[in-house]
Design a protein around this motif. Structure first.
Motif, PDB file in Angstrom:
ATOM      1  N   UNK A 258      17.888  54.699  37.556  1.00  0.00           N
ATOM      2  CA  UNK A 258      17.354  53.995  38.705  1.00  0.00           C
ATOM      3  C   UNK A 258      18.507  53.469  39.560  1.00  0.00           C
ATOM      4  N   UNK A 259      18.180  52.641  40.527  1.00  0.00           N
ATOM      5  CA  UNK A 259      19.208  52.139  41.442  1.00  0.00           C
ATOM      6  C   UNK A 259      20.223  51.237  40.750  1.00  0.00           C
ATOM      7  N   UNK A 260      19.860  50.704  39.583  1.00  0.00           N
ATOM      8  CA  UNK A 260      20.772  49.851  38.822  1.00  0.00           C
ATOM      9  C   UNK A 260      21.601  50.659  37.824  1.00  0.00           C
ATOM     10  N   UNK A 261      21.566  51.988  37.951  1.00  0.00           N
ATOM     11  CA  UNK A 261      22.317  52.890  37.076  1.00  0.00           C
ATOM     12  C   UNK A 261      21.871  52.733  35.622  1.00  0.00           C
ATOM     13  N   UNK A 262      20.589  52.524  35.426  1.00  0.00           N
ATOM     14  CA  UNK A 262      20.029  52.417  34.083  1.00  0.00           C
ATOM     15  C   UNK A 262      18.933  53.468  33.922  1.00  0.00           C
ATOM     16  N   UNK A 263      18.864  54.053  32.740  1.00  0.00           N
ATOM     17  CA  UNK A 263      17.775  55.005  32.490  1.00  0.00           C
ATOM     18  C   UNK A 263      16.869  54.507  31.365  1.00  0.00           C
ATOM     19  N   UNK A 264      16.920  53.196  31.098  1.00  0.00           N
ATOM     20  CA  UNK A 264      16.113  52.625  30.023  1.00  0.00           C
ATOM     21  C   UNK A 264      14.624  52.720  30.318  1.00  0.00           C
ATOM     22  N   UNK A 265      14.249  52.697  31.603  1.00  0.00           N
ATOM     23  CA  UNK A 265      12.835  52.793  31.962  1.00  0.00           C
ATOM     24  C   UNK A 265      12.227  54.074  31.392  1.00  0.00           C
ATOM     25  N   UNK A 266      13.020  55.136  31.359  1.00  0.00           N
ATOM     26  CA  UNK A 266      12.558  56.420  30.846  1.00  0.00           C
ATOM     27  C   UNK A 266      12.854  56.565  29.356  1.00  0.00           C
ATOM     28  N   UNK A 267      14.063  56.234  28.941  1.00  0.00           N
ATOM     29  CA  UNK A 267      14.508  56.533  27.569  1.00  0.00           C
ATOM     30  C   UNK A 267      13.865  55.645  26.513  1.00  0.00           C
ATOM     31  N   UNK A 268      13.461  54.436  26.876  1.00  0.00           N
ATOM     32  CA  UNK A 268      12.934  53.514  25.864  1.00  0.00           C
ATOM     33  C   UNK A 268      11.671  54.022  25.180  1.00  0.00           C
ATOM     34  N   UNK A 269      10.894  54.847  25.875  1.00  0.00           N
ATOM     35  CA  UNK A 269       9.642  55.320  25.305  1.00  0.00           C
ATOM     36  C   UNK A 269       9.739  56.711  24.697  1.00  0.00           C
ATOM     37  N   UNK A 270      10.946  57.258  24.633  1.00  0.00           N
ATOM     38  CA  UNK A 270      11.130  58.595  24.068  1.00  0.00           C
ATOM     39  C   UNK A 270      11.429  58.504  22.578  1.00  0.00           C
ATOM     40  N   UNK A 271      10.606  59.139  21.761  1.00  0.00           N
ATOM     41  CA  UNK A 271      10.833  59.096  20.319  1.00  0.00           C
ATOM     42  C   UNK A 271      11.861  60.138  19.891  1.00  0.00           C
ATOM     43  N   UNK A 272      11.794  61.341  20.460  1.00  0.00           N
ATOM     44  CA  UNK A 272      12.744  62.396  20.139  1.00  0.00           C
ATOM     45  C   UNK A 272      13.540  62.750  21.381  1.00  0.00           C
ATOM     46  N   UNK A 273      14.851  62.661  21.259  1.00  0.00           N
ATOM     47  CA  UNK A 273      15.731  63.053  22.360  1.00  0.00           C
ATOM     48  C   UNK A 273      16.593  64.215  21.890  1.00  0.00           C
ATOM     49  N   UNK A 274      16.699  65.247  22.712  1.00  0.00           N
ATOM     50  CA  UNK A 274      17.530  66.409  22.391  1.00  0.00           C
ATOM     51  C   UNK A 274      18.636  66.504  23.439  1.00  0.00           C
ATOM     52  N   UNK A 275      19.859  66.290  23.002  1.00  0.00           N
ATOM     53  CA  UNK A 275      20.996  66.285  23.922  1.00  0.00           C
ATOM     54  C   UNK A 275      21.750  67.606  23.812  1.00  0.00           C
ATOM     55  N   UNK A 276      21.895  68.293  24.920  1.00  0.00           N
ATOM     56  CA  UNK A 276      22.681  69.524  24.956  1.00  0.00           C
ATOM     57  C   UNK A 276      23.970  69.279  25.742  1.00  0.00           C
ATOM     58  N   UNK A 277      24.783  70.304  25.833  1.00  0.00           N
ATOM     59  CA  UNK A 277      26.098  70.157  26.447  1.00  0.00           C
ATOM     60  C   UNK A 277      25.998  69.624  27.872  1.00  0.00           C
ATOM     61  N   UNK A 339      13.783  58.197  17.044  1.00  0.00           N
ATOM     62  CA  UNK A 339      13.794  56.731  17.050  1.00  0.00           C
ATOM     63  C   UNK A 339      12.914  56.118  15.970  1.00  0.00           C
ATOM     64  N   UNK A 340      11.753  56.712  15.696  1.00  0.00           N
ATOM     65  CA  UNK A 340      10.799  56.117  14.760  1.00  0.00           C
ATOM     66  C   UNK A 340      10.354  57.135  13.715  1.00  0.00           C
ATOM     67  N   UNK A 341      10.018  56.675  12.505  1.00  0.00           N
ATOM     68  CA  UNK A 341       9.952  55.277  12.048  1.00  0.00           C
ATOM     69  C   UNK A 341      11.327  54.670  11.748  1.00  0.00           C
ATOM     70  N   UNK A 342      12.368  55.494  11.723  1.00  0.00           N
ATOM     71  CA  UNK A 342      13.736  54.994  11.602  1.00  0.00           C
ATOM     72  C   UNK A 342      14.636  55.902  12.411  1.00  0.00           C
ATOM     73  N   UNK A 343      15.735  55.366  12.868  1.00  0.00           N
ATOM     74  CA  UNK A 343      16.647  56.159  13.684  1.00  0.00           C
ATOM     75  C   UNK A 343      17.330  57.207  12.813  1.00  0.00           C
ATOM     76  N   UNK A 344      17.229  58.453  13.240  1.00  0.00           N
ATOM     77  CA  UNK A 344      17.897  59.560  12.558  1.00  0.00           C
ATOM     78  C   UNK A 344      18.611  60.415  13.602  1.00  0.00           C
ATOM     79  N   UNK A 345      19.799  60.870  13.273  1.00  0.00           N
ATOM     80  CA  UNK A 345      20.589  61.686  14.192  1.00  0.00           C
ATOM     81  C   UNK A 345      21.057  62.930  13.455  1.00  0.00           C
ATOM     82  N   UNK A 346      20.871  64.086  14.078  1.00  0.00           N
ATOM     83  CA  UNK A 346      21.289  65.343  13.473  1.00  0.00           C
ATOM     84  C   UNK A 346      21.855  66.279  14.538  1.00  0.00           C
TER      85      UNK A 346
END
Length: 421
Positions: A258-277, A339-346
């Motif tokens: 957003x205008x405040x350079x934050x993406x928490x409005x979108x990311x906070x409700x995402x349970x699975x995030x897939x980050x690519x290059x 993110x839920x039920x516990x944070x896991x990263x792979x």
């Protein structure tokens, strides 16, 4: 293909498709508040906020007045429609036509009619007139474009040899929205925002028990950089409890800031995030920060005359995946964070379709497809494990790096296999 093989209903609205199978009526059948949300979502958030505020006031007043007119005098006024609305907002007789509509409503409502609610329509100032003409021009240009006439109006589909079907987000199965950027940005934002507003309204009805949520509806929005962040946040906040899994994809997390350079409005409700290059270091750093850190061991040394005279170990926070590790991911590789039920990263890889293969089902055999291993945790992968395509083993010179080489570099970047714990 997945839907066809598994017998799942599937609807697709690809905005830049020159011969779409489906079309969408952006406002038909929506509740008044949903129509307003959709219209506000169609507005470009990057413009002047003063004029955007004026547009909001006029849109709110017009949606309310036109809805009243349609309900009270359906013999004179039709349901709100984008093309006609764009034309009205550009018209020289904008005020006269709104006054006529207000009189029709007032004749029935009598003393209950509040004329003061519609000042921006009945007696707009100079700035309001300027802003409404600009908004109407953008709306009309999008609606009358080639893509608009294909996606927003009924017609004939050459591929199927049948009339285009109206997309129904209140159904079940998979709904795919391709908000691709090859279309005009304003048009992509218009259509995707309308679909999301309708879908969010349905999610609310499902969570409130007004309609059944027994049948899941999966919503996929591709190239989602243009969609309204408020609509996106509203949908994702309700989606899980409404049995409506949603998948949004974009090129960079910066697209969702957003205008405040934050993406928490979108990311906070995402349970699975897939980050690519990521190509940009800023985008890679945002991804790295969101994935998180862990306690690692750092070594500090005291060197005199070129010799180490003492060394100390201390624990310190380290990124699980630093920005450079994110940037070094190869095609098909990703970092997954649940993110839920516990944070896991792979870290994992996903299947890739070989360019030129139009359909998995049309391929002669598995040997005709070049695929990577299914998604899995490679943090403890043996150093000797190599990647080969299905079928004939690829020559080493034809591959950038083997899985072993990539893992060696990844472990070097991340400080060992413990990142997967």
């Amino acid at each position: 293909e997945y839907a066809a093989v598994n017998g799942v209903p599937y609807q697709e609205l690809a905005i830049s498709d020159p011969d779409p199978e489906y079309w969408f009526n952006p406002l038909k059948g929506m509740a008044q508040d949903v129509k307003l949300s959709a219209l506000l979502g169609m507005m470009d958030d990057s413009g002047d906020q003063y004029y955007r505020g004026l547009n909001k006031d006029q849109l709110g007043a017009y949606v309310d007045l036109s809805e009243r007119a349609f309900k009270l005098r359906p013999d004179l006024y039709e349901e709100l429609e984008l093309g006609a609305m764009g034309e009205l907002f550009m018209a020289n007789d904008f005020v006269e036509r709104n006054k006529e509509m207000a009189r029709a409503v007032a004749e029935i409502e009598g003393t209950n009619f509040n004329k003061g609610m519609y000042g921006s329509l009945l007696d707009p100032n100079e700035h309001q007139n300027q802003s409404r003409v600009g908004f109407g021009a953008g709306l009309t240009a999008s609606y009358n474009s080639e893509a608009g006439q294909k996606s927003l109006t009924p017609g004939f589909c050459q591929k199927t040899g049948e009339a285009r079907k109206a997309i129904n987000v209140n159904g079940q199965g998979i709904v795919y929205i391709g908000a691709d950027s090859t279309a005009r940005r304003e048009f992509a934002q218009l259509v995707s925002s309308a679909v999301l507003a309708r879908t969010a309204a349905m999610a609310s009805e499902r969570t409130q028990g007004l309609i059944s949520k027994d049948n899941p509806v999966a919503v996929i929005v591709d190239e989602a950089s243009v969609i309204d962040k408020d609509l996106m946040a509203g949908l994702t906040s309700k989606a899980r409890s409404a049995n409506m899994p949603c998948l949004f994809s974009t090129q960079s997390p910066i697209d969702w800031m957003d205008r405040d350079r934050s993406w928490s409005k979108v990311s906070n409700n995402m349970n699975l995030m897939m980050f690519m290059s990521q190509g940009e270091i800023e985008a890679a750093k945002i991804c790295s920060d969101f994935i998180g850190d862990h306690m690692g061991t750092q070594v500090s040394q005291t060197i005199r005359d070129g010799e180490v005279v003492s060394a100390n170990l201390r624990e310190a926070n380290e990124s699980l995946y630093g920005p450079e590790a994110i940037r070094s991911l190869s095609i098909g590789e990703m970092v997954l964070r649940v993110a839920n039920p516990e944070v896991r990263v792979r870290w994992g890889s996903t299947q890739l379709r070989r360019p030129g293969i139009v359909s998995y089902a049309a391929a002669g055999s598995e040997a005709d497809l070049e695929v990577m291993p299914p998604v899995r945790d490679y943090s403890q992968a043996p150093e000797t494990e190599l990647y080969h395509p299905v079928g004939e083993a690829a020559d080493a010179s034809e591959r950038e790096t083997s899985a072993s080489e990539r893992m060696t570099q990844m472990r070097k970047n991340l400080g060992g296999p413990k990142f997967g714990s």
